[in-house]
Each structure stands twice: as C-alpha cells, then as structure tokens.
Enzyme design. Structure first.
Site, PDB file in Angstrom:
ATOM      1  CG  HIS A 193      -2.207  -1.121 -11.246  1.00 46.26           C
ATOM      2  ND1 HIS A 193      -2.750  -2.058 -10.411  1.00 46.26           N
ATOM      3  CD2 HIS A 193      -0.880  -1.110 -10.954  1.00 46.26           C
ATOM      4  CE1 HIS A 193      -1.806  -2.578  -9.652  1.00 46.26           C
ATOM      5  NE2 HIS A 193      -0.662  -2.008  -9.962  1.00 46.26           N
ATOM      6  CD  GLU A 229      -6.981  -2.475 -14.042  1.00 45.82           C
ATOM      7  OE1 GLU A 229      -7.171  -3.684 -13.816  1.00 45.82           O
ATOM      8  OE2 GLU A 229      -5.858  -1.937 -13.905  1.00 45.82           O
ATOM      9  CB  CYS A 258      -5.113  -4.992  -7.968  1.00 43.67           C
ATOM     10  SG  CYS A 258      -5.080  -3.176  -8.067  1.00 43.67           S
ATOM     11  CB  CYS A 287      -7.579  -1.459 -10.486  1.00 43.33           C
ATOM     12  SG  CYS A 287      -5.934  -0.754 -10.759  1.00 43.33           S
TER      13      CYS A 287
END
Length: 164
Positions: A80, A82, A108, A111
């Site tokens: 992801h 991040e 999420c 993250c």
C-alpha cells in the site's frame, strides 16, 4: 479525483501547504499501475517532503496487467501507498517521527498501524465514509486505532485540492 471526493466545501482546517501536498499525493497516485484502485501518499515534515509512495507490487517483481487482474495475487503482494512511503523514508535513512501523511485514500488498519508505529502524528485523507463498502470494516478499525494512538486525522474533499 476518486471515490472519496464528494464535498464541494473546502475544509477550513487545511491551509495552502496542505492543499499543495494533497495535490502532490494525487500526482503520485498516477504512478500506480493498479487498474482498479490507485493511491498516493506523501510524508511531510516541517513543510518538506521526506518520502512518497503509491500502491503497487514490490520492487523487482513484474507489474504486468495480467498479474494485477489476478485479484488473489494482487491482494497478496501489493504494498500500500502508506507503507511504500514509510519504506522509502527508511531506505533513505529519513526519520518519520512527528511527520504528516497526506493520503489519497483512507488508510486501512494495517497501514494505520504502520503509520502509528513510524511516529506519524497527522493523517490527512478522504472521509472513510465515502469509500466503497468492502473497505468499511478495515477503515473503521484504522480510524479507531489512529484515535487511540493520538494521531490527528483530518478529512479532505475535492474542493480542498483547488485552492492555493
């Protein structure tokens, strides 16, 4: 600008620097090859960009369209935005303590946990309520743990990308 951008009223808590970093995060998301969801993240400390990241496969893996179309594979290996930004900061020897994360999609739970662990103190992202239903459980958990950890979270809309 995405599934989470719906309000037309600018956020009074965001200044011109926030708007600039959000626009940069929206540029970074265009680097993702994921045909479904593209996400960008910009880590900022003292009005200086320290790292960027977008969602995609790990370095040195093929990122061909057929692999992205294999949903099970894509979900298993995608890093992801991040986490990619945090990894990029680490690779460059840059500390992330007390920085802000400008993200084009709400983090999420995994993250959010990574941002907390890395010392991020502010997350600016779209309102999780505007995200697709399939994301709601993890986004709720993320919101809860960010709050519990004392990480300030501000939500933005498309209107916030237009000012300067």
């Amino acid at each position: 600008m995405g599934p989470c951008s719906q309000s037309s009223t600018p956020n009074p808590f965001l200044d011109k620097w926030d708007q600039r970093f959000l626009r940069i995060a929206h540029e970074v998301l265009t680097w993702s090859k994921d045909p479904g969801t593209k996400v960008g993240c910009v880590l900022v400390k003292d009005k200086r960009i320290i790292a960027t990241g977008y969602n995609g496969f790990p370095a040195n893996l093929s990122d061909s369209l057929p692999l992205y179309e294999d949903r099970e594979y894509k979900l298993a290996v995608t890093v992801h935005a991040e986490k990619n930004a945090l990894f990029n900061a680490a690779k460059n020897g840059t500390h992330t303590e007390s920085c802000a994360a400008y993200v084009t999609f709400p983090p999420c739970s995994q993250c959010a946990a990574a941002l907390i662990q890395a010392g991020v103190k502010l997350v600016i992202c779209p309102d999780p309520k505007m995200a697709p239903e399939r994301w709601q459980k993890t986004l709720k958990t993320a919101s809860d743990i960010l709050t519990q950890a004392g990480v300030r979270t501000l939500y933005y809309s498309e209107a916030d990308l237009n000012g300067d």
